[in-house]
Scaffold this active site. Structure first.
Site, PDB file in Angstrom:
ATOM      1  N   GLU A  17       9.203   9.259 -11.697  1.00  0.00           N
ATOM      2  CA  GLU A  17       8.407   8.173 -11.650  1.00  0.00           C
ATOM      3  C   GLU A  17       7.306   7.980 -12.224  1.00  0.00           C
ATOM      4  OE1 GLU A  17       8.397   6.628  -7.682  1.00  0.00           O
ATOM      5  OE2 GLU A  17       6.135   6.292  -7.562  1.00  0.00           O
ATOM      6  N   THR A  48       5.741   2.206 -11.244  1.00  0.00           N
ATOM      7  CA  THR A  48       5.074   1.736 -10.152  1.00  0.00           C
ATOM      8  C   THR A  48       4.467   0.241 -10.471  1.00  0.00           C
ATOM      9  OG1 THR A  48       3.044   2.866 -10.305  1.00  0.00           O
ATOM     10  CG2 THR A  48       4.569   3.933  -9.128  1.00  0.00           C
ATOM     11  N   TYR A  49       4.120  -0.572  -9.395  1.00  0.00           N
ATOM     12  CA  TYR A  49       3.632  -1.817  -9.503  1.00  0.00           C
ATOM     13  C   TYR A  49       2.313  -1.713  -8.694  1.00  0.00           C
ATOM     14  CZ  TYR A  49       3.996  -7.134  -8.990  1.00  0.00           C
ATOM     15  OH  TYR A  49       3.967  -8.422  -9.063  1.00  0.00           O
ATOM     16  N   HIS A  77       9.102  -1.184 -10.036  1.00  0.00           N
ATOM     17  CA  HIS A  77       8.962  -1.333  -8.964  1.00  0.00           C
ATOM     18  C   HIS A  77       8.333  -2.886  -8.676  1.00  0.00           C
ATOM     19  CE1 HIS A  77       8.206   3.221  -7.706  1.00  0.00           C
ATOM     20  NE2 HIS A  77       8.941   3.254  -8.638  1.00  0.00           N
ATOM     21  N   GLY A 108       5.231  -3.820  -0.324  1.00  0.00           N
ATOM     22  CA  GLY A 108       3.694  -3.581  -0.612  1.00  0.00           C
ATOM     23  C   GLY A 108       2.743  -3.445   0.858  1.00  0.00           C
ATOM     24  N   HIS A 148       7.680   4.720   8.483  1.00  0.00           N
ATOM     25  CA  HIS A 148       6.862   3.964   7.982  1.00  0.00           C
ATOM     26  C   HIS A 148       5.516   3.689   8.978  1.00  0.00           C
ATOM     27  CE1 HIS A 148       4.667   0.424   6.360  1.00  0.00           C
ATOM     28  NE2 HIS A 148       5.015   0.654   5.352  1.00  0.00           N
ATOM     29  N   ASP A 157      12.056   1.727  13.489  1.00  0.00           N
ATOM     30  CA  ASP A 157      12.121   2.208  12.227  1.00  0.00           C
ATOM     31  C   ASP A 157      13.299   1.990  11.782  1.00  0.00           C
ATOM     32  OD1 ASP A 157       9.933   3.529   9.830  1.00  0.00           O
ATOM     33  OD2 ASP A 157      11.880   4.096   9.932  1.00  0.00           O
ATOM     34  N   GLN A 174       9.613   8.141   0.307  1.00  0.00           N
ATOM     35  CA  GLN A 174       8.295   8.496   0.122  1.00  0.00           C
ATOM     36  C   GLN A 174       8.223   9.917   0.177  1.00  0.00           C
ATOM     37  OE1 GLN A 174       5.322   8.369  -0.814  1.00  0.00           O
ATOM     38  NE2 GLN A 174       4.938   6.551   0.348  1.00  0.00           N
TER      39      GLN A 174
HETATM   40  P1  FAD Z   1       9.267  -2.887   4.566  1.00  0.00           P
HETATM   41  O1  FAD Z   1      10.706  -2.576   4.201  1.00  0.00           O
HETATM   42  O2  FAD Z   1       9.200  -4.620   4.575  1.00  0.00           O
HETATM   43  O3  FAD Z   1       8.657  -2.475   5.804  1.00  0.00           O
HETATM   44  C1  FAD Z   1       7.381  -2.674   6.294  1.00  0.00           C
HETATM   45  C2  FAD Z   1       7.191  -2.313   7.677  1.00  0.00           C
HETATM   46  O4  FAD Z   1       7.773  -3.384   8.323  1.00  0.00           O
HETATM   47  C3  FAD Z   1       8.154  -1.040   8.130  1.00  0.00           C
HETATM   48  O5  FAD Z   1       7.220  -0.719   9.155  1.00  0.00           O
HETATM   49  C4  FAD Z   1       9.331  -1.811   8.929  1.00  0.00           C
HETATM   50  O6  FAD Z   1       9.854  -1.229   9.955  1.00  0.00           O
HETATM   51  C5  FAD Z   1       8.794  -3.324   9.147  1.00  0.00           C
HETATM   52  N1  FAD Z   1       9.823  -4.379   9.189  1.00  0.00           N
HETATM   53  C6  FAD Z   1      10.682  -4.507   8.433  1.00  0.00           C
HETATM   54  N2  FAD Z   1      11.389  -5.520   8.668  1.00  0.00           N
HETATM   55  C7  FAD Z   1      10.803  -6.099   9.574  1.00  0.00           C
HETATM   56  C8  FAD Z   1      11.434  -7.242  10.546  1.00  0.00           C
HETATM   57  N3  FAD Z   1      12.160  -8.092  10.156  1.00  0.00           N
HETATM   58  N4  FAD Z   1      10.456  -7.534  11.559  1.00  0.00           N
HETATM   59  C9  FAD Z   1       9.556  -6.535  12.032  1.00  0.00           C
HETATM   60  N5  FAD Z   1       9.273  -5.427  11.225  1.00  0.00           N
HETATM   61  C10 FAD Z   1       9.949  -5.321  10.090  1.00  0.00           C
HETATM   62  N6  FAD Z   1       3.579   0.147  -3.254  1.00  0.00           N
HETATM   63  C11 FAD Z   1       3.072  -0.581  -4.189  1.00  0.00           C
HETATM   64  O7  FAD Z   1       2.214  -1.393  -3.865  1.00  0.00           O
HETATM   65  N7  FAD Z   1       3.648  -0.208  -5.312  1.00  0.00           N
HETATM   66  C12 FAD Z   1       4.610   0.462  -5.755  1.00  0.00           C
HETATM   67  O8  FAD Z   1       4.909   0.589  -6.905  1.00  0.00           O
HETATM   68  C13 FAD Z   1       5.282   1.230  -4.645  1.00  0.00           C
HETATM   69  N8  FAD Z   1       6.212   2.225  -4.839  1.00  0.00           N
HETATM   70  C14 FAD Z   1       6.937   2.777  -3.977  1.00  0.00           C
HETATM   71  C15 FAD Z   1       7.930   3.595  -4.133  1.00  0.00           C
HETATM   72  C16 FAD Z   1       8.461   4.163  -3.012  1.00  0.00           C
HETATM   73  C17 FAD Z   1       9.780   5.267  -3.404  1.00  0.00           C
HETATM   74  C18 FAD Z   1       8.010   4.188  -1.700  1.00  0.00           C
HETATM   75  C19 FAD Z   1       8.514   4.903  -0.493  1.00  0.00           C
HETATM   76  C20 FAD Z   1       6.856   3.283  -1.472  1.00  0.00           C
HETATM   77  C21 FAD Z   1       6.377   2.669  -2.480  1.00  0.00           C
HETATM   78  N9  FAD Z   1       5.228   1.889  -2.274  1.00  0.00           N
HETATM   79  C22 FAD Z   1       4.637   1.106  -3.498  1.00  0.00           C
HETATM   80  C23 FAD Z   1       4.604   1.552  -0.990  1.00  0.00           C
HETATM   81  C24 FAD Z   1       5.171   0.431  -0.189  1.00  0.00           C
HETATM   82  O9  FAD Z   1       4.905  -0.740  -0.718  1.00  0.00           O
HETATM   83  C25 FAD Z   1       4.545   0.453   1.130  1.00  0.00           C
HETATM   84  O10 FAD Z   1       4.773   1.564   1.921  1.00  0.00           O
HETATM   85  C26 FAD Z   1       4.650  -0.788   2.151  1.00  0.00           C
HETATM   86  O11 FAD Z   1       3.770  -0.648   3.337  1.00  0.00           O
HETATM   87  C27 FAD Z   1       6.119  -0.692   2.691  1.00  0.00           C
HETATM   88  O12 FAD Z   1       7.160  -1.055   1.997  1.00  0.00           O
HETATM   89  P2  FAD Z   1       8.510  -1.490   2.243  1.00  0.00           P
HETATM   90  O13 FAD Z   1       9.154  -1.940   0.957  1.00  0.00           O
HETATM   91  O14 FAD Z   1       9.152  -0.159   2.879  1.00  0.00           O
HETATM   92  O15 FAD Z   1       8.629  -2.648   3.478  1.00  0.00           O
END
Ligand code: FAD
Length: 283
Positions: A17, A48-49, A77, A108, A148, A157, A174
């Site tokens: 990455e 990454t973004y 990303h 995000g 998360h 979760d 993560q």
């Molecule tokens: P989600 O899957 O939407 O989950 C976020 C939270 O919401 C979780 O607690 C989940 O349980 C909850 N949730 C999900 N769906 C629902 C629902 N329907 N109702 C209620 N709660 C719900 N961030 C950046 O800005 N740029 C990047 O390039 C980047 N790269 C990453 C790469 C990796 C491998 C990882 C692990 C993380 C990365 N992140 C990045 C961080 C990420 O964007 C943040 O951690 C963000 O807070 C969560 O993203 P997610 O896609 O897991 O969110």
């Protein structure tokens, strides 16, 4: 270029990455690292973004360039919180038109000052749906072995993650320092009937304060023994980097010993630590 779902179906992947460089010197360093790492034959790389879409154009341009120039796919990303449907649609269409076949679909984080993010999205699943409407992308999502930080409890979760993985092709985790967190995640997803591959993310850290800050933000536990080893080298950048590579190597070995679909290494735009990990693994 290949779809990551197909690469995973064919056997264990190894991916790196990167992040978009912020200066000409950093861009040159990344190009050097890419040149060096290409010789190791990665399965794919990702870029990454920046938070809330702050690196939209740099991420796009770097992904399209690597994907076009190198013999492996580059995956952008992409986050959705705080952004409009129209903006993300344009970006996804640009990726499709450039031949990009893989996307890491993320929610995000909301703005750190606590203000409302605005935009048209709340969760990553909404971005998966949008991406599927644009092209037949192979779609990856994020997974958090230690939960998360915004999840109310473990069961919620895992239930929401299993639901998200049911709509995606693979996940990348993560970073974490203790393999047991990954194995527990894997068992819990299996118990929910989820078979989507989850690739562990491994970080060969290069900074002690930076690692502690990121671990705190992401709810990643640093074991006391590692904390002590970090304290012992803090202030000596090369000793910190070597420790990061050594810790990452041991973790990779343990993960490989227990069978993992792939290894995703947070390269920090450098190649030295990855080379050391390969050497330690006997690759
Ligand atoms: P989600 O899957 O939407 O989950 C976020 C939270 O919401 C979780 O607690 C989940 O349980 C909850 N949730 C999900 N769906 C629902 C629902 N329907 N109702 C209620 N709660 C719900 N961030 C950046 O800005 N740029 C990047 O390039 C980047 N790269 C990453 C790469 C990796 C491998 C990882 C692990 C993380 C990365 N992140 C990045 C961080 C990420 O964007 C943040 O951690 C963000 O807070 C969560 O993203 P997610 O896609 O897991 O969110």
């Amino acid at each position: 270029m290949a779809r990551i779902a197909d690469l995973l179906a064919g056997g264990r992947t190894v991916s790196y990455e990167f992040f978009p460089p912020k200066s000409e010197a950093a861009a040159k360093a990344l190009d050097d690292a890419l040149e060096d790492l290409t010789a190791l034959g990665p399965s794919f790389v990702s870029v990454t973004y920046g938070a809330l879409g702050s690196t939209r154009a740099p991420t796009r341009d770097l992904v399209i360039r690597i994907d076009g120039e190198r013999p492996y796919p580059a995956m952008p990303h992409l986050t959705c919180v705080g952004q409009t449907r129209d903006d993300l649609l344009v970006l996804l269409e640009q990726y499709r038109d450039a031949g990009i076949q893989n996307v890491l679909a993320l929610a995000g984080d909301p703005p750190p000052d606590g203000s409302a993010p605005g935009g048209d999205f709340t969760y990553a699943t909404e971005l998966i749906e949008l991406a599927r409407s644009v092209s037949d992308f192979s779609i990856g999502v994020a997974a958090f072995p230690e939960l998360h930080p915004r999840s109310p409890d473990r069961d919620t979760d895992r239930r929401l993650l299993a639901d998200k993985l049911g709509r995606a092709d693979f996940a990348i985790t993560q970073f974490f320092f203790e393999a047991e967190h990954y194995f527990r995640l894997r068992d819990e997803l299996e118990a929910l009937g989820c078979e989507t591959p989850v690739i562990p993310g491994v970080m060969p850290f290069v900074s002690v304060p930076g690692t502690r800050r990121m671990a705190a933000v992401n709810g990643c536990h640093i074991p006391a023994e590692l904390e002590a080893r970090m304290d012992a080298v803090d202030g000596d950048p090369e000793a910190v980097r070597r420790l990061g590579a050594e810790v990452a190597s041991s973790l990779c070995q343990e993960l490989l010993d227990h069978g993992v679909p792939g290894l995703h290494i947070y390269a920090m735009n450098r190649s030295t630590s990855i080379r050391e990990i390969y050497t330690a693994l006997g690759w």
